[in-house]
Design a protein around this motif. Structure first.
Motif, PDB file in Angstrom:
ATOM      1  N   LEU A   1       0.616  -1.049  -0.164  1.00 23.79           N
ATOM      2  CA  LEU A   1      -0.120  -0.066  -0.088  1.00 23.79           C
ATOM      3  C   LEU A   1       0.726   1.081  -0.014  1.00 23.79           C
ATOM      4  O   LEU A   1       2.000   1.268   1.036  1.00 23.79           O
ATOM      5  CB  LEU A   1      -0.948   0.024   1.318  1.00 23.79           C
ATOM      6  N   VAL A   2       0.618   2.327  -0.885  1.00 25.39           N
ATOM      7  CA  VAL A   2       1.526   3.355  -0.901  1.00 25.39           C
ATOM      8  C   VAL A   2       0.312   4.256  -0.151  1.00 25.39           C
ATOM      9  O   VAL A   2      -0.809   4.661  -0.592  1.00 25.39           O
ATOM     10  CB  VAL A   2       1.595   3.936  -2.384  1.00 25.39           C
TER      11      VAL A   2
ATOM     12  N   GLU B   1     -13.388  15.316   0.655  1.00 24.57           N
ATOM     13  CA  GLU B   1     -14.200  14.406   0.151  1.00 24.57           C
ATOM     14  C   GLU B   1     -13.560  13.759  -1.285  1.00 24.57           C
ATOM     15  O   GLU B   1     -12.972  14.557  -2.088  1.00 24.57           O
ATOM     16  CB  GLU B   1     -15.538  15.215  -0.426  1.00 24.57           C
ATOM     17  N   GLY B   2     -13.926  12.584  -1.477  1.00 25.99           N
ATOM     18  CA  GLY B   2     -13.518  12.010  -2.455  1.00 25.99           C
ATOM     19  C   GLY B   2     -12.117  11.193  -2.351  1.00 25.99           C
ATOM     20  O   GLY B   2     -11.514  10.449  -2.971  1.00 25.99           O
ATOM     21  N   ASN B   3     -11.365  11.671  -1.242  1.00 20.91           N
ATOM     22  CA  ASN B   3     -10.237  10.752  -0.892  1.00 20.91           C
ATOM     23  C   ASN B   3     -10.460   9.294  -0.577  1.00 20.91           C
ATOM     24  O   ASN B   3     -11.248   9.170   0.023  1.00 20.91           O
ATOM     25  CB  ASN B   3      -9.437  11.089   0.383  1.00 20.91           C
ATOM     26  N   TRP B   4      -9.558   8.471  -0.980  1.00 20.50           N
ATOM     27  CA  TRP B   4      -9.822   7.055  -0.674  1.00 20.50           C
ATOM     28  C   TRP B   4      -8.736   6.693   0.495  1.00 20.50           C
ATOM     29  O   TRP B   4      -7.720   7.127   0.819  1.00 20.50           O
ATOM     30  CB  TRP B   4      -9.217   6.151  -1.668  1.00 20.50           C
ATOM     31  N   VAL B   5      -9.312   6.199   1.809  1.00 22.24           N
ATOM     32  CA  VAL B   5      -8.646   5.954   2.898  1.00 22.24           C
ATOM     33  C   VAL B   5      -8.591   4.359   3.263  1.00 22.24           C
ATOM     34  O   VAL B   5      -9.724   3.620   2.697  1.00 22.24           O
ATOM     35  CB  VAL B   5      -9.679   6.869   3.916  1.00 22.24           C
TER      36      VAL B   5
ATOM     37  N   ASP C   1      -6.994   3.266  -7.357  1.00 24.32           N
ATOM     38  CA  ASP C   1      -7.876   3.281  -8.566  1.00 24.32           C
ATOM     39  C   ASP C   1      -8.564   2.162  -8.266  1.00 24.32           C
ATOM     40  O   ASP C   1      -8.208   0.758  -8.531  1.00 24.32           O
ATOM     41  CB  ASP C   1      -6.989   2.736  -9.823  1.00 24.32           C
ATOM     42  N   GLU C   2      -9.923   2.031  -7.568  1.00 20.17           N
ATOM     43  CA  GLU C   2     -10.698   1.116  -7.341  1.00 20.17           C
ATOM     44  C   GLU C   2     -10.974  -0.027  -8.238  1.00 20.17           C
ATOM     45  O   GLU C   2     -11.221  -1.164  -8.232  1.00 20.17           O
ATOM     46  CB  GLU C   2     -11.982   1.428  -6.627  1.00 20.17           C
ATOM     47  N   SER C   3     -11.330   0.719  -9.681  1.00 19.26           N
ATOM     48  CA  SER C   3     -11.818  -0.220 -10.807  1.00 19.26           C
ATOM     49  C   SER C   3     -10.511  -1.030 -11.407  1.00 19.26           C
ATOM     50  O   SER C   3     -10.697  -1.978 -11.858  1.00 19.26           O
ATOM     51  CB  SER C   3     -12.084   0.750 -11.816  1.00 19.26           C
ATOM     52  N   ALA C   4      -9.354  -0.710 -10.822  1.00 19.33           N
ATOM     53  CA  ALA C   4      -8.082  -1.526 -11.360  1.00 19.33           C
ATOM     54  C   ALA C   4      -8.243  -2.976 -10.363  1.00 19.33           C
ATOM     55  O   ALA C   4      -7.298  -3.712 -10.806  1.00 19.33           O
ATOM     56  CB  ALA C   4      -6.703  -0.834 -11.101  1.00 19.33           C
ATOM     57  N   GLY C   5      -8.838  -3.001  -9.280  1.00 27.05           N
ATOM     58  CA  GLY C   5      -8.916  -4.033  -8.344  1.00 27.05           C
ATOM     59  C   GLY C   5      -9.457  -5.105  -9.414  1.00 27.05           C
ATOM     60  O   GLY C   5      -9.123  -6.308  -9.097  1.00 27.05           O
TER      61      GLY C   5
END
Lengths: 84, 84, 84, 84, 84
Positions: free
Chosen positions: A10-11, B45-49, B80-84
């Motif tokens: 994780l980065v 808002e919008g950050n991935w945590v 990049d959630e979609s890259a999952g």
């Protein structure tokens, strides 16, 4: 303890001080859902691992003060998920 | 530790004293389910945590006395959630 | 912390002494699943609330000795679930 | 406490020291999902068991210092899952 | 705290010493999933109950040393699941 496959490291440049210098690893279960765990074992991408959660995760991290709720507890040898 | 995307700040005028003056943030997982977390990091808002739950959440809040079960532990860079 | 809508008060004449005289409230999540929580806030039916679980629930109940695993931590103002 | 059927012993050469010499067992619930538990009871493949999780798992392991979050607490006699 | 309907008593001749002489009860949620709980209340088959989990379960069992993660906390009067 749950079973996951190790994904990328994780980065994360901004995190709470309580995580200290621990290595953070993205894990993926067989449904493809991703979680983040501290890694005191030193896994490689693709390894199948099992994890300790809850307060055990802090102990397993090797430092009770590390603020994690999920820690890699070991690498499973020769795991064949599809054989399940 | 679970992965969420930060949504709006929670507006809450009536709460238990144990939450003190902590900032509360609505988080949303990739399925769209929402939860509430304390935010010692200061996300936008919008950050991935990723989050710490259970008793680790109280430690991570920077004050063990804060009565939370979910605290933002860090911001994930370039997720990049979609890259999952 | 999870988000629920307050339902009716729980009617329960037989319970463990450890719950003391706490008010018990039925909560319902957006999927319609129901749980029971202690209510130190004093919610009304229809309020949207968020809850603390685990050991935090005992602290949030205002009395660490109360044997609950889920406590209402606050009322959310102007929550529009459908806006999610 | 959850109900599982015992599967094979877990083969794991690399694990955190905190697990000590505990026996690790793969368990499978009726949906086929697999988890890993410490086994202080000595189960055999095919046994139906129930488990203690969380901090109770460490106590149940017979040694509070064992870093597990799931421990087999007993073998269920004559369990007929399909009868459920 | 979760809501279950009491099923049969659990028959279990081999269990960890930490469970002592507690009564064990099979519970079933409205989806039909079964779990095992300690029963300090004395429920009857068919009763609807609510449960305390986690460390609260050990307190609720009336003896903190009992190694359970789920304890029946009370019987719900006149519960009509279908009315949900």
């Amino acid at each position: 303890m749950d079973i996951y496959q190790a994904d990328k490291t994780l980065v994360c440049t901004s995190r709470v001080p309580g995580l200290k210098q621990t290595s953070l690893r993205i894990l993926r279960n067989k449904m493809g859902n991703k979680v983040v765990a501290t890694d005191p074992v030193g896994v490689r991408e693709g390894n199948w691992v099992f994890t300790a959660s809850g307060s055990a995760a802090r102990f397993a991290a090797g430092d009770f003060e590390v603020l994690t709720d999920l820690t890699i507890a070991g690498i499973i040898d020769n795991w064949d998920e599809s054989a399940g």
